[in-house]
Design an enzyme around this catalytic site. Sequence first.
Site, PDB file in Angstrom:
ATOM      1  N   GLY A  80       0.835  -1.216   0.000  1.00  0.00           N
ATOM      2  CA  GLY A  80       0.000   0.000   0.000  1.00  0.00           C
ATOM      3  C   GLY A  80       0.863   1.258   0.000  1.00  0.00           C
ATOM      4  O   GLY A  80       1.813   1.356   0.768  1.00  0.00           O
ATOM      5  N   ARG A 118       1.620  -5.053  -5.311  1.00  0.00           N
ATOM      6  CA  ARG A 118       1.653  -6.199  -4.396  1.00  0.00           C
ATOM      7  C   ARG A 118       1.987  -7.385  -5.302  1.00  0.00           C
ATOM      8  O   ARG A 118       1.103  -7.930  -5.957  1.00  0.00           O
ATOM      9  CB  ARG A 118       0.301  -6.404  -3.723  1.00  0.00           C
ATOM     10  CG  ARG A 118      -0.197  -5.202  -2.898  1.00  0.00           C
ATOM     11  CD  ARG A 118      -1.402  -5.594  -2.071  1.00  0.00           C
ATOM     12  NE  ARG A 118      -2.141  -4.451  -1.555  1.00  0.00           N
ATOM     13  CZ  ARG A 118      -1.821  -3.781  -0.429  1.00  0.00           C
ATOM     14  NH1 ARG A 118      -0.769  -4.142   0.262  1.00  0.00           N
ATOM     15  NH2 ARG A 118      -2.567  -2.777  -0.025  1.00  0.00           N
ATOM     16  N   ASP A 171       5.655  -5.312   6.419  1.00  0.00           N
ATOM     17  CA  ASP A 171       6.399  -6.503   6.842  1.00  0.00           C
ATOM     18  C   ASP A 171       6.438  -7.601   5.778  1.00  0.00           C
ATOM     19  O   ASP A 171       7.441  -8.288   5.620  1.00  0.00           O
ATOM     20  CB  ASP A 171       5.896  -7.033   8.190  1.00  0.00           C
ATOM     21  CG  ASP A 171       4.401  -7.181   8.246  1.00  0.00           C
ATOM     22  OD1 ASP A 171       3.725  -6.874   7.241  1.00  0.00           O
ATOM     23  OD2 ASP A 171       3.894  -7.625   9.287  1.00  0.00           O
ATOM     24  N   THR A 224       3.489   2.207   6.103  1.00  0.00           N
ATOM     25  CA  THR A 224       2.102   1.775   5.976  1.00  0.00           C
ATOM     26  C   THR A 224       1.240   2.634   6.897  1.00  0.00           C
ATOM     27  O   THR A 224       1.640   2.905   8.036  1.00  0.00           O
ATOM     28  CB  THR A 224       1.892   0.285   6.334  1.00  0.00           C
ATOM     29  OG1 THR A 224       0.478   0.047   6.517  1.00  0.00           O
ATOM     30  CG2 THR A 224       2.606  -0.135   7.603  1.00  0.00           C
ATOM     31  N   ASP A 283      -1.234   1.680   8.361  1.00  0.00           N
ATOM     32  CA  ASP A 283      -1.795   0.835   9.430  1.00  0.00           C
ATOM     33  C   ASP A 283      -0.998   0.937  10.738  1.00  0.00           C
ATOM     34  O   ASP A 283      -1.519   0.608  11.796  1.00  0.00           O
ATOM     35  CB  ASP A 283      -1.836  -0.632   8.982  1.00  0.00           C
ATOM     36  CG  ASP A 283      -2.649  -0.829   7.711  1.00  0.00           C
ATOM     37  OD1 ASP A 283      -3.441   0.072   7.377  1.00  0.00           O
ATOM     38  OD2 ASP A 283      -2.486  -1.871   7.057  1.00  0.00           O
ATOM     39  N   ASP A 328       1.306  -1.003  11.784  1.00  0.00           N
ATOM     40  CA  ASP A 328       1.198  -2.344  12.373  1.00  0.00           C
ATOM     41  C   ASP A 328       2.479  -3.156  12.228  1.00  0.00           C
ATOM     42  O   ASP A 328       2.435  -4.375  12.189  1.00  0.00           O
ATOM     43  CB  ASP A 328       0.016  -3.095  11.733  1.00  0.00           C
ATOM     44  CG  ASP A 328       0.226  -3.315  10.235  1.00  0.00           C
ATOM     45  OD1 ASP A 328       1.143  -2.698   9.656  1.00  0.00           O
ATOM     46  OD2 ASP A 328      -0.518  -4.120   9.655  1.00  0.00           O
ATOM     47  N   ARG A 363      -6.485  -2.573   8.363  1.00  0.00           N
ATOM     48  CA  ARG A 363      -6.451  -4.038   8.249  1.00  0.00           C
ATOM     49  C   ARG A 363      -6.808  -4.659   9.601  1.00  0.00           C
ATOM     50  O   ARG A 363      -7.880  -4.374  10.100  1.00  0.00           O
ATOM     51  CB  ARG A 363      -5.072  -4.491   7.768  1.00  0.00           C
ATOM     52  CG  ARG A 363      -5.111  -5.676   6.848  1.00  0.00           C
ATOM     53  CD  ARG A 363      -3.726  -6.036   6.370  1.00  0.00           C
ATOM     54  NE  ARG A 363      -3.294  -5.214   5.257  1.00  0.00           N
ATOM     55  CZ  ARG A 363      -3.550  -5.472   3.991  1.00  0.00           C
ATOM     56  NH1 ARG A 363      -4.236  -6.537   3.659  1.00  0.00           N
ATOM     57  NH2 ARG A 363      -3.119  -4.669   3.039  1.00  0.00           N
TER      58      ARG A 363
HETATM   59  O1  F6P Z   1      -2.161  -1.761   4.329  1.00  0.00           O
HETATM   60  C1  F6P Z   1      -2.680  -0.537   3.955  1.00  0.00           C
HETATM   61  C2  F6P Z   1      -4.127  -0.666   3.584  1.00  0.00           C
HETATM   62  O2  F6P Z   1      -4.585   0.609   3.190  1.00  0.00           O
HETATM   63  C3  F6P Z   1      -5.035  -1.263   4.662  1.00  0.00           C
HETATM   64  O3  F6P Z   1      -5.395  -0.341   5.654  1.00  0.00           O
HETATM   65  C4  F6P Z   1      -6.191  -1.754   3.817  1.00  0.00           C
HETATM   66  O4  F6P Z   1      -6.866  -2.823   4.463  1.00  0.00           O
HETATM   67  C5  F6P Z   1      -5.520  -2.200   2.563  1.00  0.00           C
HETATM   68  O5  F6P Z   1      -4.276  -1.528   2.474  1.00  0.00           O
HETATM   69  C6  F6P Z   1      -6.290  -1.937   1.292  1.00  0.00           C
HETATM   70  O6  F6P Z   1      -5.595  -2.504   0.252  1.00  0.00           O
HETATM   71  P1  F6P Z   1      -5.873  -2.185  -1.282  1.00  0.00           P
HETATM   72  O7  F6P Z   1      -5.382  -0.804  -1.566  1.00  0.00           O
HETATM   73  O8  F6P Z   1      -5.092  -3.222  -1.992  1.00  0.00           O
HETATM   74  O9  F6P Z   1      -7.354  -2.274  -1.469  1.00  0.00           O
END
Ligand code: F6P
Length: 317
Positions: free
Chosen positions: A11, A72, A103, A126, A128, A130, A172
């Site tokens: 992300g 990703r 991570d 990130t 998050d 986390d 997340r």
């Molecule tokens: O990890 C960052 C994040 O924004 C999370 O908070 C969320 O669950 C996820 O990525 C969303 O992923 P994507 O952009 O692939 O929909």
Amino acid sequence: MKNIAILCSGGDVSGMNPAIKHFVEYTKKKGLTPFLIYDGYEGLIDNAIYQASYEDVAGVMIRGGTFIRSSRSKRFMSAEFRQKAKENLDAHNIDMLLVLGGDGSFRGLHIFYKEHGIKFCGIPSTIDNDINGTDYCLGVDTALNIIKTSIDAIRDTASSFRRAFVIETMGRDCGYLALVSHLTSGSELCLIPELKYDLNSYKEEFKKQIQNGRKYFIAIVSEGIKQDSQEIADWFENEIGMESRVSVLGHIQRGGNPSIYDRLMAYKFVNYAVDGLLRGKDESVICYTKSGFEYKSIDDVANHKKELDPELLSYLN
Ligand code: F6P
């Protein structure tokens, strides 16, 4: 002359562009040749690797996201494609990598190091927040400020009606964004994955507050809780007797003009990451804790679940 490259994985966050800009300027100052890898590990596999110039990073400081894009990558999980990535790096004489990511991205990078000896430093990035071993991940401050602006705006409309608003934040499985937003916005309810809850335990208190004159409620819920946000809104309607609405903030939280704090942290993370690689820290993640910046191993960072700060959690009890 030593060649060094940077890429973004997972992300995106606001703060990546300031980090890339400083990476180009700082590595040049150190006598290194900087390269940009577009599209994350996908670009590493597909040879989207280009030598960087000052012009590439002019004006990017104020932009959220990442101008070299992210991905990703599933392919990077397979040895065959990591071999391809190594050949591409060899063709550019690059043996040092900075990776802005989470991570999962760091775990892949570590395997790559063990197979092919490409030295790396990870920069936790990130919204998050986390990642184990670091108190701060790049992008969190900007995301919190976007959430703050959104909650403040929703409060205006909530208070113009008699309504309950359920505002869903990202994160997340981590409740950090929701918890900090709750504590700093003065909302009435906060639900996060780390804490079990029973909505009915709030019922009597909320009804009493309405009798005492409360006109609206703001509830902040993290996307990782077991219930759907609409179910929480239905509870306000059916059990508390107040009309309700759901606002899922979604990807708006990931964008926006990087805050001063994220610009400064981007600067510092990059300085430490580049210096670490030059001083022989071949496989580390640069973390920020109460004692300052520290180089940590992949095991510390990527193989343990991050626990929410107990002090912050205690404010919810
Ligand atoms: O990890 C960052 C994040 O924004 C999370 O908070 C969320 O669950 C996820 O990525 C969303 O992923 P994507 O952009 O692939 O929909």
